[in-house]
Design a protein around this motif. Structure first.
Motif, PDB file in Angstrom:
ATOM      1  N   GLU A  49       2.420 -29.886  -9.674  1.00 26.20           N
ATOM      2  CA  GLU A  49       1.242 -30.748  -9.808  1.00 26.20           C
ATOM      3  C   GLU A  49       1.464 -31.872 -10.806  1.00 26.20           C
ATOM      4  O   GLU A  49       0.831 -32.928 -10.724  1.00 26.20           O
ATOM      5  CB  GLU A  49       0.025 -29.905 -10.229  1.00 26.20           C
ATOM      6  N   SER A  50       2.366 -31.635 -11.775  1.00 25.54           N
ATOM      7  CA  SER A  50       2.638 -32.684 -12.757  1.00 25.54           C
ATOM      8  C   SER A  50       3.730 -33.639 -12.257  1.00 25.54           C
ATOM      9  O   SER A  50       4.235 -34.459 -13.012  1.00 25.54           O
ATOM     10  CB  SER A  50       3.028 -32.066 -14.095  1.00 25.54           C
ATOM     11  N   GLY A  51       4.106 -33.493 -10.994  1.00 28.67           N
ATOM     12  CA  GLY A  51       5.071 -34.429 -10.410  1.00 28.67           C
ATOM     13  C   GLY A  51       6.493 -33.914 -10.338  1.00 28.67           C
ATOM     14  O   GLY A  51       7.396 -34.607  -9.887  1.00 28.67           O
ATOM     15  N   GLY A  52       6.717 -32.677 -10.788  1.00 25.01           N
ATOM     16  CA  GLY A  52       8.048 -32.088 -10.709  1.00 25.01           C
ATOM     17  C   GLY A  52       8.946 -32.539 -11.851  1.00 25.01           C
ATOM     18  O   GLY A  52       8.590 -33.417 -12.638  1.00 25.01           O
ATOM     19  N   LEU A  53      10.106 -31.908 -11.943  1.00 24.75           N
ATOM     20  CA  LEU A  53      11.079 -32.242 -12.981  1.00 24.75           C
ATOM     21  C   LEU A  53      12.182 -33.085 -12.355  1.00 24.75           C
ATOM     22  O   LEU A  53      12.121 -33.444 -11.182  1.00 24.75           O
ATOM     23  CB  LEU A  53      11.670 -30.962 -13.578  1.00 24.75           C
TER      24      LEU A  53
END
Ligand code: ZN
Length: 360
Positions: free
Chosen positions: A114-118
């Protein structure tokens, strides 16, 4: 309870069939189906092929690992892995062993997604057949995943495995008899007759092994420090042996962390039920796992040989232990018959005493 605590509880309750999740039982089938759906819902794509299910057969028995990945910005980089087993040892709920860790792995993956991935992919690996009679054998899910789908195919950058991460740590009775306790609220010392085995100073303990598996990993723990809501105690994996699915990564020289709250009175018992877990502690562990995974992904972790390496982590263990025990530090030292944990010999003496007492 936080929102995350409630979501973790929802998953634990759903995974915990009254009749357990032993391999080959209807409860195991239900759990597999539920987890296949959940791993998709959290934003994973299949690790390989079109399915999250990675079935295998050993001696006519069918097994199934469930593995997905949260895509990173550069999927060509070796991925990170967060893993936990979903089978149960007995035909009872087995909430702490290991529904709790599975729920944490799912939500860590979800939040990262949800935070855009690593930068790297994060592999969410829900392993089958960790428990006896499969433990450390050919059919063990983590062994099959590594040997069939990783070895010689796709290197793993670093792995984080969890087992028994849903409960409060309490002092074993035998230890509490000899050890007075400081009330964390008033600072007053009360004796063993009045001691509460769920002492707040120790409830939030979380043991972490594996920082010795790569020199950069001590920096990962050091950079985070003691996380909110937890008292982290790094220790050597060799003190307790391979308790869970991290063994195959350790043996193959993959930098790893293994997280556990240790054994407790409900370990492998019918009484290991969802109502006995601490979901706020699990929520804190979820956030900690995300921090660990993120920092592991940013480190180079160079110089790997494909074989186990052991780096000196005494300073890390000592400083975290002092912080984790806090006001209890001096009392614990006195109980163990040492003045400090500043040498490997004194650290080993203390850990051995704690293990003998059942704090593992
Ligand atoms: Zn178990």
């Amino acid at each position: 309870m936080t929102t995350l605590s409630k979501l973790l509880r929802q998953d634990v309750v759903a995974i915990c069939h009254d009749d357990g999740r032993k391999v080959g039982t209807p409860g195991h089938d239900d759990a597999r189906e539920y987890l296949r759906q959940r791993i998709s819902e959290i934003g994973c794509v299949p690790y390989i092929g079109k399915s999250f299910e990675l079935p295998y057969k050993v001696a006519h028995q069918g097994f199934c690992n469930l593995v997905g990945r949260i895509p990173g910005r550069d999927s060509k980089l070796p991925p990170l892995l967060v893993g936990a087993h979903y089978d149960s040892v007995i035909s009872f709920p087995c909430a702490d062993d290991n529904a709790a860790a599975v729920a944490i792995a799912l939500h860590a993956g979800r939040i990262i997604g949800e935070s855009g991935g690593l930068e790297r992919d994060v592999v969410v690996a829900i392993f089958d057949a960790e428990e006896p009679p499969y433990f450390q054998g050919h059919a063990m899910g983590s062994n099959r995943f590594y040997e069939d789908h990783v070895l010689g195919k796709r290197e793993i950058h670093a792995a984080l495995v969890m087992d028994l991460v849903g409960h409060d740590v309490s002092l074993p009775d035998a230890m509490s008899e000899g050890l007075p306790v400081i009330d964390p609220l008033t600072g007053s010392i009360y004796d063993s007759a009045r001691r509460d085995t769920s002492n707040p100073a120790l409830r939030s303990l979380l043991f972490v092994t594996g920082s010795e598996s790569h020199q950069e990993l001590t920096g990962v723990l050091g950079a985070i420090g003691q996380p909110k809501g937890l008292r982290v105690m790094p220790t050597l994996n060799s003190y307790v042996g391979d308790m869970s699915d991290h063994g195959v990564f350790r043996r193959n020289g993959v930098p790893y962390f293994f997280l556990s709250c240790g054994m407790w009175e409900h370990y492998h018992m019918p009484t290991d039920t969802p109502d006995r877990l601490n979901y706020d502690k699990m929520s804190a562990i979820t956030h900690y796992v995300i921090q660990m995974i993120t920092l592991m992904g940013e480190r180079e972790l160079a110089g790997r040989t494909g074989k186990e390496q052991i780096h000196d982590t005494l300073d890390l263990e000592s400083s975290f232990m002092r912080e984790a025990f806090g006001d209890l530090q001096q009392l614990v030292m006195r109980w163990a018959g040492i003045s400090d944990v500043d040498t490997r010999a004194t650290m080993s003496q203390l850990v051995e005493r704690l293990l003998l007492m059942g704090l593992r």
